[in-house]
Design a protein around this motif. Structure first.
Motif, PDB file in Angstrom:
ATOM      1  N   UNK A 161       0.853  -1.186   0.000  1.00 51.87           N
ATOM      2  CA  UNK A 161       0.000   0.000   0.000  1.00 51.87           C
ATOM      3  C   UNK A 161       0.890   1.237   0.000  1.00 51.87           C
ATOM      4  N   UNK A 218       2.489  -5.254  12.925  1.00 57.24           N
ATOM      5  CA  UNK A 218       3.143  -4.734  14.126  1.00 57.24           C
ATOM      6  C   UNK A 218       3.764  -5.855  14.945  1.00 57.24           C
ATOM      7  N   UNK A 219       3.217  -7.052  14.838  1.00 52.77           N
ATOM      8  CA  UNK A 219       3.739  -8.169  15.627  1.00 52.77           C
ATOM      9  C   UNK A 219       4.448  -9.181  14.724  1.00 52.77           C
ATOM     10  N   UNK A 224      -9.791  -7.775  -0.809  1.00 55.15           N
ATOM     11  CA  UNK A 224     -10.276  -6.630  -1.591  1.00 55.15           C
ATOM     12  C   UNK A 224     -11.257  -5.803  -0.767  1.00 55.15           C
ATOM     13  N   UNK A 225     -12.136  -6.449  -0.015  1.00 59.35           N
ATOM     14  CA  UNK A 225     -13.103  -5.710   0.797  1.00 59.35           C
ATOM     15  C   UNK A 225     -12.412  -4.917   1.903  1.00 59.35           C
ATOM     16  N   UNK A 226     -11.308  -5.446   2.414  1.00 61.02           N
ATOM     17  CA  UNK A 226     -10.634  -4.773   3.533  1.00 61.02           C
ATOM     18  C   UNK A 226      -9.695  -3.671   3.067  1.00 61.02           C
ATOM     19  N   UNK A 227      -8.826  -3.951   2.090  1.00 64.35           N
ATOM     20  CA  UNK A 227      -7.820  -2.943   1.732  1.00 64.35           C
ATOM     21  C   UNK A 227      -7.990  -2.371   0.329  1.00 64.35           C
ATOM     22  N   UNK A 228      -8.893  -2.938  -0.484  1.00 64.51           N
ATOM     23  CA  UNK A 228      -9.200  -2.341  -1.776  1.00 64.51           C
ATOM     24  C   UNK A 228      -8.010  -2.122  -2.683  1.00 64.51           C
ATOM     25  N   UNK A 229      -7.201  -3.145  -2.986  1.00 68.73           N
ATOM     26  CA  UNK A 229      -6.035  -2.923  -3.844  1.00 68.73           C
ATOM     27  C   UNK A 229      -6.433  -2.617  -5.287  1.00 68.73           C
ATOM     28  N   UNK A 259       1.825   2.824  15.471  1.00 68.37           N
ATOM     29  CA  UNK A 259       2.167   2.668  14.051  1.00 68.37           C
ATOM     30  C   UNK A 259       0.992   2.172  13.224  1.00 68.37           C
ATOM     31  N   UNK A 260       0.113   1.389  13.820  1.00 70.61           N
ATOM     32  CA  UNK A 260      -0.997   0.835  13.048  1.00 70.61           C
ATOM     33  C   UNK A 260      -2.118   0.435  13.987  1.00 70.61           C
ATOM     34  N   UNK A 307      -8.812   1.088   8.703  1.00 68.34           N
ATOM     35  CA  UNK A 307      -7.476   0.533   8.885  1.00 68.34           C
ATOM     36  C   UNK A 307      -6.470   1.664   8.753  1.00 68.34           C
ATOM     37  N   UNK A 315      -2.499   2.477   8.760  1.00 64.23           N
ATOM     38  CA  UNK A 315      -1.154   1.909   8.694  1.00 64.23           C
ATOM     39  C   UNK A 315      -0.164   3.026   8.427  1.00 64.23           C
ATOM     40  N   UNK A 320      -1.609   6.498   7.849  1.00 65.40           N
ATOM     41  CA  UNK A 320      -2.554   6.734   6.761  1.00 65.40           C
ATOM     42  C   UNK A 320      -3.746   5.801   6.896  1.00 65.40           C
ATOM     43  N   UNK A 339      -6.308   3.545   5.212  1.00 68.65           N
ATOM     44  CA  UNK A 339      -6.383   2.833   3.936  1.00 68.65           C
ATOM     45  C   UNK A 339      -7.719   3.192   3.263  1.00 68.65           C
ATOM     46  N   UNK A 384      -8.515   2.401  -0.234  1.00 65.77           N
ATOM     47  CA  UNK A 384      -8.979   1.521  -1.308  1.00 65.77           C
ATOM     48  C   UNK A 384      -8.852   2.185  -2.659  1.00 65.77           C
ATOM     49  N   UNK A 434     -12.941   0.053   1.127  1.00 64.94           N
ATOM     50  CA  UNK A 434     -11.979  -0.532   2.068  1.00 64.94           C
ATOM     51  C   UNK A 434     -12.704  -0.722   3.393  1.00 64.94           C
ATOM     52  N   UNK A 435     -12.138  -1.553   4.246  1.00 69.59           N
ATOM     53  CA  UNK A 435     -12.689  -1.717   5.594  1.00 69.59           C
ATOM     54  C   UNK A 435     -14.046  -2.400   5.659  1.00 69.59           C
ATOM     55  N   UNK A 473      -2.277  -5.356  12.827  1.00 70.20           N
ATOM     56  CA  UNK A 473      -2.223  -4.049  13.510  1.00 70.20           C
ATOM     57  C   UNK A 473      -1.680  -4.183  14.931  1.00 70.20           C
TER      58      UNK A 473
END
Lengths: 386, 386
Positions: free
Chosen positions: A219, A227-228, A311-316, B202-203, B217, B219, B222, B224, B226, B231-232, B316
């Motif tokens: 992204x 983070x983990x 795609x639903x979460x981050x929409x690339x 950070x996220x 979201x 990260x 920023x 996100x 989409x 997104x989300x 996250x």
């Protein structure tokens, strides 16, 4: 060996030249938003130290006022190594500063024991490093699992059965080369972002199908690292039917129906052939065996639900499907696309799906790309190295 | 009204001062990586135009050499408006430049017709804007659905039954105030990132439970957004049982078992009470009704699978659970946490889960935060406005 100026502005200038090729200082200023003074301040030590060179004027282009001199990265200024560890083989590559492969080598692994693998990496590195040539900056080693790039430790890699292995440190000691480690899919994603199907686009997701199902998410020019230390674990999205238990112990994971092993197991059930291999399953599928085709369709459905979830979460902008499983992707593809379009929410379905075979040599190149990042974008690789 | 210097470096300096409060120029240089000359070049026009002020030396701190003058943003230099549209009400807020609320107002909606809602927003804005005071820079309007901040259009908002509404343009014409629109959960996430439970980490992911199940979201600072505007959409992850059909037409969506409406429908089934409300369902749950408690547990399980999916994909640092549904979150919580820990892959389970009630006034503040971004970080809001 480090860049002479570690300030963020200098790093940004160098990255801009790497990404865009030869540029005038004015163009660098426009692309980075830096003043001409700041660009000169960033480029001068890079020139003095041989990282970039002046190429003269852009050929033929009429320039008003002072002629614009182009500056460009010198690819030969530094070399990088990349090694990808698979279940039974190592793939290695030597690249220049622009991650162009100069040499590739492979080596069989006769054991998955930590010490044996580290020794095999050291032998492979010896075969990759030329007797004469530019200095090796660093080595990137990649493998599947929960890999912590910052600390250099492999927390857990199921396919090697490794837990808490200080791999970067061990490889560094065995090779004498500064080493960074990374999850193999994230490293391949970094390589795709830099010089593959992700170059020049704002966001993409690389999904790899095969022994495991993984993904890397890029992204705004950054690979999401978690983070983990965990990210891109698309294989453990709980979108599948609950009749099969995953290697992680949960029901419903994508991998439990769509990994190579899961497909083989299900194909054995429907054919009654307990010795059937993946090649056999693919052959049965191509021969029109209804039961085996249904196994592939089920895998395609789970993958379709999983990529729709991403795609639903981050929409690339784009989803790249790769991994050794794409060799038989014709058996998945229709169901994957159909399920994706149905489950993607609204405009998320506009995301482009492309299939792109990437051989293991490309995965090794991912390691070299991650190594190059320790030089070029050190803020993204916080591990204190020797 | 714009910042006097639109260069990325100037924007970075201003954002750094907003995020960290009063700083010396040397501290700004360290935090941004800019040279002292570049910091001075960025701050001078901001000082001249009244956006920042010099505060004198840091009290009591011994300073070697030249005394370090602190500079800070002047909150009163600009005001912003935020409006959140719900099913039956508008929530509005007037804030200063640091998104501190100065006035809040609400207004009932008697119709969901586009024209009526736009008129109601214009009336609410009149009530929010003081007769005297600093100039209003812009208005951020937020609502649930597929909202395209860049073009200012609502592609689809199911709860209002809007399709292809040029909302930013309509509100701008009705109010005379420059308007930006955003998905409500993304706007709330931007606000949390700036001055809420996401500040300084950070996220994080903000999950909202209620009429719908959404998430934002964040990260690397920023939200996100989409590539295609979506997104989300955690509510449409296919992790649920397939016996219930979602409003989107698919089976297995989280919302199909865990939205307020889904819980009410299932509670009506198990109690046989066809007029039962959400308040009744919560009462039954607290009174120990086994069937209704199972409905909440099922919702909690779906939410647990969904947040584990997000954690497995983007890893996250923290997940914030909010939305009107958290009022009855005690009925979900145990199952949500239990399922989350089981499905989260490896170290993804280390992600911290916190519950944070955010009233609708905070959601309106999200609108003001998005409006403020058009001033402070204009590269993130590409829409050409009047």
């Amino acid at each position: 060996m480090e860049l002479p100026n570690q300030a963020p502005a200098a790093s940004l200038v160098f990255q801009t030249m790497l990404a865009h090729g030869p540029l005038s200082r004015a163009e660098i200023g426009r692309r980075t938003g830096l003043s001409s003074g700041a660009v000169t301040k960033a480029t001068s030590p890079l020139l003095d130290d041989g990282w970039i060179a002046e190429l003269g004027r852009r050929g033929g282009e009429p320039v008003a006022g002072r002629p614009a001199t182009l500056v460009a990265v010198r690819p030969e200024r530094a070399s990088f190594l990349g090694v990808k560890i698979t279940e039974d083989e190592l793939f290695g590559v030597l690249t220049d500063l622009t991650a162009r492969p100069l040499t590739t080598r492979r080596a069989a692994l006769d054991s998955r024991d930590v010490g044996s693998v580290v020794s095999a990496i050291a032998r492979l590195v010896k075969r990759l490093v030329p007797a004469q040539g530019p200095e090796i900056h660093s080595l990137g080693v990649t493998l599947s699992g929960d890999v912590d790039r910052c600390t250099g430790a492999v927390h857990h890699s199921p396919f090697l059965n490794w837990h808490g292995v200080e791999l970067a440190h061990l490889v560094e000691r065995a090779t004498g080369v500064r080493t960074v480690i990374e999850n193999d899919v994230r490293a391949l994603t970094a390589a795709e972002q830099w010089f593959g199907a992700g170059a020049g686009i704002s966001s993409f997701v690389l999904v790899t199908i095969g022994a495991g199902i993984g993904c890397g998410i890029s992204l705004d020019g950054r690979v999401v690292s978690g983070a983990h230390g965990v990210s891109g674990e698309i294989g453990h999205l709980p979108v599948g039917a609950v009749d099969r238990i995953c290697t992680c112990g949960n029901a419903g994971c994508v991998e439990a129906v769509a990994s190579t092993q899961a497909i083989v197991e299900q194909a054995r059930q429907v054919t009654g052939d307990t010795a059937l291999t993946m090649e056999d399953a693919v052959q049965f599928g191509h021969d029109g065996h209804e039961g085996v085709r249904a196994v592939f369709a089920r895998a395609g459905h789970a993958i379709g639900l999983a990529i729709a979830s991403v795609a639903n979460l981050v929409g690339p902008e784009r989803i790249i499907i790769s991994g050794e499983g794409v060799a038989s992707y014709d058996l998945f593809e229709e169901q994957t696309r159909q399920t994706f379009v149905r489950q993607a929410f609204g405009a998320a379905a506009d995301c482009e799906l492309i299939v792109r075979p990437l051989p293991f040599e490309e995965w090794a190149r991912g390691g070299a790309a991650v190594a190059a990042q320790t030089l070029v974008a050190p803020d993204r690789t916080r591990r204190a190295t020797t």
